[in-house]
Design a protein around this motif. Structure first.
Motif, short mmCIF file in Angstrom:
data_model
loop_
_atom_site.label_atom_id
_atom_site.label_comp_id
_atom_site.label_asym_id
_atom_site.label_seq_id
_atom_site.Cartn_x
_atom_site.Cartn_y
_atom_site.Cartn_z
N GLN A 67 0.83 -1.20 0.00
CA GLN A 67 0.00 0.00 0.00
C GLN A 67 0.87 1.26 0.00
OE1 GLN A 67 -2.75 -0.13 3.28
NE2 GLN A 67 -3.64 -2.07 2.63
N ALA A 68 1.96 1.24 0.76
CA ALA A 68 2.84 2.40 0.81
C ALA A 68 3.47 2.66 -0.55
CB ALA A 68 3.92 2.19 1.87
N VAL A 69 3.88 1.62 -1.24
CA VAL A 69 4.45 1.78 -2.57
C VAL A 69 3.41 2.39 -3.51
CG1 VAL A 69 5.29 0.51 -4.60
CG2 VAL A 69 6.19 -0.03 -2.33
N ALA A 70 2.18 1.90 -3.44
CA ALA A 70 1.12 2.43 -4.29
C ALA A 70 0.87 3.91 -3.99
CB ALA A 70 -0.16 1.63 -4.09
N MET A 71 0.91 4.30 -2.73
CA MET A 71 0.75 5.71 -2.37
C MET A 71 1.87 6.56 -2.95
SD MET A 71 -0.52 5.86 1.59
CE MET A 71 -2.15 5.28 2.06
N CYS A 72 3.08 6.06 -2.89
CA CYS A 72 4.21 6.80 -3.46
C CYS A 72 3.98 7.07 -4.94
CB CYS A 72 5.50 6.01 -3.28
SG CYS A 72 6.07 5.83 -1.57
N ARG A 73 3.50 6.06 -5.64
CA ARG A 73 3.28 6.21 -7.08
C ARG A 73 2.12 7.15 -7.39
NH1 ARG A 73 3.92 -0.28 -8.41
NH2 ARG A 73 6.21 -0.35 -8.18
N GLU A 74 1.10 7.13 -6.55
CA GLU A 74 -0.10 7.92 -6.85
C GLU A 74 0.00 9.36 -6.38
OE1 GLU A 74 -4.95 7.88 -6.01
OE2 GLU A 74 -3.68 6.21 -5.30
N HIS A 75 0.67 9.59 -5.23
CA HIS A 75 0.58 10.89 -4.60
C HIS A 75 1.90 11.67 -4.57
CE1 HIS A 75 -3.53 10.24 -3.21
NE2 HIS A 75 -3.16 9.02 -2.83
N GLY A 76 3.00 11.09 -5.02
CA GLY A 76 4.25 11.82 -5.03
C GLY A 76 4.23 12.95 -6.04
N GLY A 77 5.08 13.95 -5.84
CA GLY A 77 5.13 15.09 -6.75
C GLY A 77 4.43 16.30 -6.17
N ASP A 78 4.40 17.37 -6.95
CA ASP A 78 3.75 18.62 -6.53
C ASP A 78 4.34 19.12 -5.21
OD1 ASP A 78 2.06 20.79 -6.68
OD2 ASP A 78 0.38 19.76 -5.71
N GLY A 79 5.67 19.09 -5.14
CA GLY A 79 6.35 19.61 -3.95
C GLY A 79 6.46 18.64 -2.80
N LEU A 80 6.05 17.39 -3.01
CA LEU A 80 6.10 16.40 -1.93
C LEU A 80 6.75 15.13 -2.46
CD1 LEU A 80 5.15 16.22 1.02
CD2 LEU A 80 3.11 15.05 0.21
N SER A 81 7.79 14.67 -1.76
CA SER A 81 8.52 13.47 -2.14
C SER A 81 8.12 12.33 -1.20
CB SER A 81 10.03 13.74 -2.04
OG SER A 81 10.78 12.60 -2.36
N LEU A 82 7.60 11.24 -1.77
CA LEU A 82 7.14 10.10 -0.98
C LEU A 82 8.00 8.89 -1.27
CD1 LEU A 82 3.25 10.32 -1.38
CD2 LEU A 82 4.70 11.41 0.34
N HIS A 83 8.37 8.17 -0.20
CA HIS A 83 9.15 6.94 -0.30
C HIS A 83 8.59 5.96 0.71
CE1 HIS A 83 12.09 9.36 -2.57
NE2 HIS A 83 11.83 10.28 -1.67
N ALA A 84 8.98 4.68 0.60
CA ALA A 84 8.40 3.65 1.46
C ALA A 84 9.49 2.78 2.09
CB ALA A 84 7.45 2.77 0.64
N THR A 85 9.13 2.15 3.19
CA THR A 85 9.94 1.06 3.74
C THR A 85 9.14 -0.23 3.58
OG1 THR A 85 9.10 1.05 6.03
CG2 THR A 85 10.79 2.69 5.48
N ALA A 86 9.82 -1.36 3.70
CA ALA A 86 9.14 -2.66 3.59
C ALA A 86 9.78 -3.63 4.56
CB ALA A 86 9.22 -3.20 2.16
N GLY A 87 8.97 -4.12 5.49
CA GLY A 87 9.47 -5.07 6.47
C GLY A 87 8.33 -5.72 7.22
N VAL A 88 8.69 -6.55 8.19
CA VAL A 88 7.70 -7.22 9.03
C VAL A 88 7.98 -6.84 10.48
CG1 VAL A 88 6.82 -9.44 9.84
CG2 VAL A 88 7.36 -9.12 7.42
#
Length: 292
Positions: A67-88
């Motif tokens: 879900q975090a990866v999908a958010m990065c792809r959908e909402h990044g840009g327009d002055g905001l940089s989004l990245h994700a972590t992945a773990g358990v």
């Protein structure tokens, strides 16, 4: 700390509309939490208005990492940089198996994913047994060693065992941050001796339990210090106005920076610029022209 123009103010009262003196990186934002589902664009808008320009979205299991990866792809840009972590997360360590290990390794190959975690040890609640937690954490240490990405670590009431495990792996893994640090002086210095980074939250804004941390923040070198909300959790208790619903969000990170700067005896601007530089190095983030 300046106030930003009134916008997205359906949630934040005027007294809580902060603007950081320099762009900030929130290294721990749980924006896949269900409480953000109804108004995520507004939450991101308030973050931009507060000068929180980079968010690291925490992936605590396979579902939330995806879900975090999908958010990065959908909402990044327009002055905001989004990245994700992945773990358990250690709470879910009992679910670790070969299929999950393969999925976590595959997630690390995605460009949106900048760290292995949230992973670690939590001997406070023991939702998974200590043995299960150590097994899953060891496996994720192996993933970090193989992929070369930094570690985003959770530790609660397990400092001694955490240091033992990290010491055994220290030559094989790269950078690592103990996020939402809340422990005592000996544990902090043990982590610093291992060349770890430290993430601080609004915990020290809590008059019930944050006092010891206020005395320790000055011991953390600026080059090892990063800041985070851990939202929607850990809403600062000493905010200058009440927040309807009590949900924490990235736009409130400047308040945490103000508090940390106060207890370190330095300016908000210096702390903001320093923690952002540290986070950008740590997560190996590309240049953000909005911060130039």
């Amino acid at each position: 700390m300046a106030e930003h123009p009134a916008q997205f103010d359906d949630v934040l009262p005027e007294a809580l509309r902060f603007t950081a003196p320099a762009p900030l990186v929130d290294i721990g934002a749980n924006l896949t939490h269900e409480s953000f589902a109804r108004d995520l664009p507004a939450v991101l808008g308030r973050a931009r208005a507060a000068n929180v320009t980079t968010l690291i979205l925490t992936g605590t299991d396979r579902e939330h990492a995806e879900q975090a990866v999908a958010m990065c792809r959908e909402h990044g840009g327009d002055g905001l940089s989004l990245h994700a972590t992945a773990g358990v997360h250690p709470h879910d360590a009992s679910r670790w198996d070969g299929e999950l290990a393969a999925a976590m390794a595959a997630l690390q190959r995605l460009p949106e994913v900048v760290a292995v975690g949230e992973c670690g040890l939590d001997f406070n609640r023991n939702f998974s047994t200590p043995a299960e937690q150590e097994r899953a954490f060891e496996a994720q240490l192996e993933i970090a060693a193989a992929c070369g990405k930094p570690l985003f670590i959770h530790e609660r009431d397990a400092g001694r065992r955490m240091r033992e495990m990290l010491r055994a792996w220290r030559d094989d893994i790269g950078d690592a941050v103990v996020h939402c640090f809340t422990a005592e002086r000996d544990t902090l210095h043990g982590y610093l001796d291992l060349d770890l980074h430290i993430g601080l939250t609004g915990w020290l804004c809590d008059e019930r339990r944050g006092h010891h941390l206020r005395e320790l923040v000055g011991d953390i070198p600026l080059a090892r210090l990063m800041v985070e909300t851990d939202c929607p959790y850990l809403l600062p208790r000493n905010l200058p106005a009440k927040l309807k619903g009590r949900r924490h969000e990235p736009a409130l990170l400047p308040w945490i920076v103000r508090e940390i700067a106060h207890w370190r005896g330095e300016s908000e601007a210096a702390l903001a610029a320093g923690t952002t530089a540290t986070a950008r190095r740590f997560f190996r983030l590309p240049p953000n022209h909005e911060e130039n």
